[in-house]
Write an enzyme that holds these catalytic residues in place. Structure first.
Site, PDB file in Angstrom:
ATOM      1  N   GLU A   1       0.844  -1.210   0.000  1.00  0.00           N
ATOM      2  CA  GLU A   1       0.000   0.000   0.000  1.00  0.00           C
ATOM      3  C   GLU A   1       0.875   1.255   0.000  1.00  0.00           C
ATOM      4  OE1 GLU A   1      -2.475  -1.329   3.390  1.00  0.00           O
ATOM      5  OE2 GLU A   1      -4.160  -0.803   2.097  1.00  0.00           O
TER       6      GLU A   1
ATOM      7  N   GLU B   1      -4.322  -9.192   3.134  1.00  0.00           N
ATOM      8  CA  GLU B   1      -5.106  -8.887   4.341  1.00  0.00           C
ATOM      9  C   GLU B   1      -6.338  -9.772   4.537  1.00  0.00           C
ATOM     10  OE1 GLU B   1      -3.694  -6.690   2.419  1.00  0.00           O
ATOM     11  OE2 GLU B   1      -2.811  -5.087   3.600  1.00  0.00           O
TER      12      GLU B   1
END
Ligand code: NAD
Length: 683
Positions: free
Chosen positions: A105, A125
């Site tokens: 990210e 995730e």
């Protein structure tokens, strides 16, 4: 600047290196250091651009999971990301090793990404019960579209660098000199900003999004976080990025503190510790290159495939020529189908098979470093086979048995050197199932166990160490759980109800469907063997015996707990079974009653927890969380439920002990309440 970030200048480009070994995890200190570095970059008149890179073997390979169980300390990752995006100077991310989760990210906040060959990027995730919480669901779709983002984010895919280049996730792929190339790239961007946030999400056909969603939900249908991830990704088509980011963060925070994410973190930590003994300063273990597998049946051929795929040289031996031919064909067919389905290149398969030999000659095992016995489950046969192994194997070779239930100490007792004997209990199919129980016998040398761990690691398996005890860890818990299922049959439930309750809870298959699949005759033979030593005072349910006496051994005979007409894969409810069960209850004067799914699941969980506590008291396991690893990796227990130990810890000791007393009453004679201290770290 914190100690986890080093900065230096290469002329007009600032190099910001993350230095948080071993995986450069994104911790509070790392985030703070990066934020400070961006502030320095902004105000430093000598620097016109920057490169963020990882020191050591990898970029930021994930977040510090220990922090996830507490309120996250400032600065949060979105603050760091926003500082990079708002910095007027371009920032290039230089990736090597892995850039996963928050690390990936962070890279999506930069103006360009350059990677070394072999790098993996991705957002895993969802496998931890959460969603990306720092813009992953908002920036990736702007870069590669909604459809692909759903695919990758919902599966937690680790994307290879060449694929990432094709998709435009990374701008450049280099073979060497990552830093030098990154600096040049950064310099070429001076005066520009290429923020993903400024890209409009490519529009898509609604039917393509629907198809991607349906595919993702096939695996994640019961996972609230997968639904949420899809919602967040599709939001990018309609919502401004800042609104999308705010919603994503809120969803991430709520999921992060939820039970499911906590359960998945529990499993993560339980599995991560398994290889810890290899990190110690133990004597350097013997290296294994050649494996001999004795027995070419179901397990032997599967073990041979597992070893070959991990690069070992394998000899498979069987005394029976037909069995050897059959097992050899199974190995060859396996690689043939891998090639035909495009999962393996033909030359790779040929290279693997060059390391494979099958033989009926004992003399061929002499060069093996490790011999794994997988012959019939019969003590006399095992004794005879170990005698042969000792006669022909190298005196330094380690010798393992794949027995499911036999006493390996007794096997070792009849050998000349019991210190090299231990258990390697694979699960069927051995080339697929992750779990291996490594069985430590009374006289096994510690080095043999270390080698076992190392071997399991190379196989890509999940090893758990057990003492030598009947059924080791998994089958012992499974037996207790099955017994409880049978009690409930007698008290009022039916197989289909119990199976459905457990499948709805998340098990891959209910216990009666599993029984029918693997065959009821094996357990029946074992019960008959144990009949003379069974305590007649203990509660014994004879429903399974009655079914076996009627020739119903499960799917292979067309009927078991269910009926399988014309090769049906999932069985139909059978009135005959209902009659057998009703009669069994009546014979004991039991008045049948209704069961809710909740009660069924609760009784089974309690039975498992109780057995785990027994295993801990008897020192069969040294760490109770190993039992959660066993159940998840070998018995279809839903990973996102954490495992029985996690559930017990969530329940609390007092409530657990109270419920175990109730279960003991329902179960009747033979059920022994265990001391649950070990589950709460009180021992
Ligand atoms: P299997 O019957 O499919 O295969 C056993 C093989 O051993 C046969 O091919 C047989 O010819 C060979 N064999 C027998 N005696 C031999 C000897 N003296 N020398 C050489 N070969 C000999 O059995 P399996 O299901 O593969 O089970 C093997 C072992 O693995 C057993 O101890 C079993 O308990 C254990 N195990 C089985 C499973 C499973 O699901 N099948 C799972 C875990 C462990």
């Amino acid at each position: 600047m914190t100690s986890k970030i080093n900065i230096h200048n290469e002329a007009d480009v600032m190099v910001i290196a993350v230095n948080n070994p071993p995986i450069n995890a994104g911790s509070t200190e790392v985030r703070q250091g990066l934020l400070d570095a961006i502030q320095v970059l902004q105000s430093d008149s000598k620097s016109s651009a920057a490169v963020i890179i990882g020191a050591g073997n990898t970029f930021i390979a994930g977040s510090d999971m220990k922090e996830f169980s507490q309120p996250l300390a400032e600065p949060h990752l979105p603050t760091v990301i926003s500082a990079i995006e708002n910095c007027p100077k371009p920032v290039v991310c230089a990736l090597h090793g892995a850039a996963l989760g928050g690390g990936f990210e962070l890279s999506l906040a930069c103006d360009a990404r350059i990677a070394l060959e072999g790098t993996l990027v991705g957002l895993p995730e969802v496998t931890l019960g959460i969603i990306p919480g720092a813009g992953g669901t908002q920036r990736l779709p702007r870069l590669i579209g909604v459809e692909k983002s759903i695919e990758y984010i919902c599966a937690g895919t680790r994307i290879k660098a060449d694929e990432a280049l094709k998709l435009g996730i990374i701008n450049k792929l280099v073979k060497e000199d990552l830093l030098g190339n990154a600096i040049s790239l950064a310099r070429s961007l001076i005066g520009q900003k290429n923020r993903i946030r400024d890209i409009t999400t490519p529009s898509v056909d609604a039917s393509d999004v629907l198809a991607a969603t349906q595919k993702a939900l096939k695996v994640g249908k019961n996972r609230p976080n997968v639904h949420k991830a899809i919602e967040m990704i599709t939001n990018t088509l309609t919502l401004p990025i800042d609104q999308g980011l705010a919603i994503e963060r809120e969803v991430f925070q709520n999921l992060r503190i939820g039970t499911e994410a906590k359960a998945l973190r529990h499993q993560f930590f339980a599995e991560r510790k398994l290889f810890k003994p290899l990190a110690g300063d133990a004597q350097k273990p013997k290296s294994i290159e050649r494996v001999a597998v004795i027995g070419a049946g179901t397990m032997g051929s599967g073990i041979a495939i597992a070893c070959l795929s991990a690069g070992y040289t394998v000899l498979m031996l069987d005394q029976n020529e037909a069995a050897l031919a059959h097992g050899t064909k199974k190995v060859l067919d396996f690689y043939d189908s891998r090639v035909k389905s495009g999962k393996m290149a033909a030359e790779n398969a040929s290279a693997i098979l060059m390391s494979f030999t099958s033989s009926a000659q004992w003399g061929d095992i002499t060069s093996a470093d490790l011999v794994i016995e997988a012959v019939f489950e019969d003590m006399e046969v095992k004794h005879a086979v170990f005698q042969k192994i000792e006669e022909y194997a190298h005196p330094e070779a380690l010798l393992a048995s794949n027995t499911s239930y036999l006493d390996i100490d007794a096997i070792a007792a009849k050998t000349r050197n019991p210190s090299r004997i231990f258990g390697l209990h694979f699960f069927s199919p051995a080339q697929v199932m992750k779990l291996i129980e490594i069985v430590r016998c009374k006289l096994t040398a510690p080095n043999a166990i270390t080698v076992g761990l190392q071997f399991a690691k190379r196989l890509g398996k999940t090893p758990v160490i057990s003492a030598n005890s009947f059924g080791f860890i998994g089958n012992r818990i499974y037996t207790a759980y099955r017994r409880q299922c049978e009690f409930m049959l007698e008290e009022g439930a039916y197989p289909e109800q119990i199976d459905k309750a457990l499948e709805d809870y998340g098990f891959a298959m209910g216990p009666f469907a599993v029984g029918d699949l693997s065959g009821l005759d094996i357990a029946w033979a074992m019960r008959k063997n144990q009949a003379s030593t069974r305590n007649p005072e203990h509660r014994y349910v004879n429903i399974a015996d009655t079914l076996c006496l009627a020739g119903r051994f499960g799917r292979k005979t067309g009927s078991g707990y269910y009926q399988y007409v014309d090769g049906m894969k999932s069985g139909a409810v059978d009135p005959f079974v209902k009659k057998v069960i009703d009669e069994a209850s009546a014979a004991k004067g039991i008045i049948r009653r209704e069961f809710s799914s909740e009660e069924i699941v609760n009784r089974i969980l309690l039975a498992m927890i109780n057995e785990i506590a027994h295993l801990a008291s008897e020192k069969v396991v040294s760490d109770v969380t190993d039992c959660d690893v066993v159940l998840v990796n070998g018995y279809g227990f839903p990973r996102w439920r954490g495992g029985p130990v996690f559930i017990a810890q969530e329940m609390g000791r007092e409530k657990l002990n109270f419920e175990l007393r109730e279960l003991a009453e329902l179960s009747g004679p033979g059920f022994v309440i265990a001391n649950t201290d070990a589950l709460f770290h009180l021992q």
